[in-house]
Design a protein around this motif. Structure first.
Motif, mmCIF file in Angstrom:
data_model
loop_
_atom_site.group_PDB
_atom_site.id
_atom_site.type_symbol
_atom_site.label_atom_id
_atom_site.label_comp_id
_atom_site.label_asym_id
_atom_site.label_seq_id
_atom_site.Cartn_x
_atom_site.Cartn_y
_atom_site.Cartn_z
ATOM 1 N N UNK A 115 0.838 -1.205 0.000
ATOM 2 C CA UNK A 115 0.000 0.000 0.000
ATOM 3 C C UNK A 115 0.870 1.252 0.000
ATOM 4 N N UNK A 116 1.957 1.206 0.745
ATOM 5 C CA UNK A 116 2.854 2.365 0.796
ATOM 6 C C UNK A 116 3.448 2.672 -0.577
ATOM 7 N N UNK A 117 3.766 1.620 -1.346
ATOM 8 C CA UNK A 117 4.296 1.823 -2.694
ATOM 9 C C UNK A 117 3.271 2.540 -3.570
ATOM 10 N N UNK A 118 2.032 2.065 -3.520
ATOM 11 C CA UNK A 118 0.971 2.683 -4.326
ATOM 12 C C UNK A 118 0.736 4.116 -3.874
ATOM 13 N N UNK A 119 0.703 4.315 -2.560
ATOM 14 C CA UNK A 119 0.482 5.650 -2.006
ATOM 15 C C UNK A 119 1.557 6.624 -2.505
ATOM 16 N N UNK A 120 2.790 6.152 -2.582
ATOM 17 C CA UNK A 120 3.888 7.008 -3.015
ATOM 18 C C UNK A 120 3.857 7.349 -4.490
ATOM 19 N N UNK A 121 3.050 6.614 -5.273
ATOM 20 C CA UNK A 121 2.957 6.870 -6.708
ATOM 21 C C UNK A 121 1.656 7.580 -7.091
ATOM 22 N N UNK A 122 0.830 7.915 -6.118
ATOM 23 C CA UNK A 122 -0.396 8.639 -6.428
ATOM 24 C C UNK A 122 -0.064 10.062 -6.874
ATOM 25 N N UNK A 123 -0.944 10.637 -7.667
ATOM 26 C CA UNK A 123 -0.707 11.994 -8.162
ATOM 27 C C UNK A 123 -0.675 13.011 -7.031
#
Length: 232
Positions: free
Chosen positions: A190-198
């Protein structure tokens, strides 16, 4: 709930004395770090006031500016506004063209010397599929972001054109691409996805409050990942 109702009240035309009193009361309590707005109902407003649709959208931009200034006066560190959905491209060409022209005009206006963003030290981030915008609007986006890049007191995320599903899909694609390029067998978190959000652009904090100005109770594909399911 009191804060939400108060912000909606301040958006309306109240006397400057009453506005200042209400702002003083609000500033005495806990202040959220990130407030997000779905600025909708412009076409309905235009119909109800015997105005053209374009005039309704113009009034919507003025309302957005008032709301942004109120949040900045309350020292809210991040404001996000849903200005244009990717789905809105399905509207009539006349309405889309008018909205694109209005967006270009207001982007330049927001960043003129001495205007609101410079006054409060706000960095503008335009969030969304910018490549889908007309070239002249893309140019206005780049100019506006460049002009406010040095500001570090607050963040204004203008979501244009945007949907949350597109944002999440893009974030996951970028995570997968990074893992493949690195040749590792890393599990995406989840942290990886969160870090790639706009919204990670510029370091936006998590959303504390989401307000839909029309009173309609649905998210309409806006910040689905960022908005907490349960209150913090």
């Amino acid at each position: 709930m009191f804060l939400v109702n108060a912000l909606k009240c301040l958006q309306n035309k109240v006397t400057s004395k009453a506005q200042q009193l209400l702002l003083t009361v609000l500033a005495a309590g806990p202040i959220p770090k990130h407030v997000a707005f779905v600025m909708d109902g412009n076409r309905r407003y235009a119909r109800n006031h015997q105005k053209r649709v374009f005039e309704g959208h113009q009034d919507g931009f003025f309302a957005l500016r008032r709301m942004l200034e109120i949040c900045l006066r309350l020292d809210i560190k991040c404001v996000s506004a849903y200005a244009f959905s990717i789905e809105n491209f399905k509207r009539s060409p006349e309405e889309v063209d008018a909205l694109m022209g209005l967006a270009e005009e207001k982007l330049v206006e927001l960043c003129e010397h001495g205007d609101l963003l410079d006054q409060y030290g706000v960095r503008l981030n335009v969030i969304g599929r910018i490549d889908m915008l007309p070239e002249q609007v893309q140019s206005a986006v780049r100019k506006a972001e460049r002009m406010t890049l040095h500001n570090d007191r607050a963040i204004f995320n203008l979501c244009l054109p945007y949907t949350s599903r597109d944002e999440m899909a893009t974030a996951i694609q970028n995570c997968v691409r990074e893992v493949i390029d690195s040749g590792s067998d890393k599990i995406i978190t989840e942290d990886d996805i969160d870090g790639h959000l706009m919204t990670s652009k510029g370091g936006s904090p998590p959303v504390d409050i989401l307000i839909r100005t029309s009173g309609v109770k649905r998210l309409s594909d806006f910040l689905l990942w960022q908005v907490p399911i349960f209150p913090r």
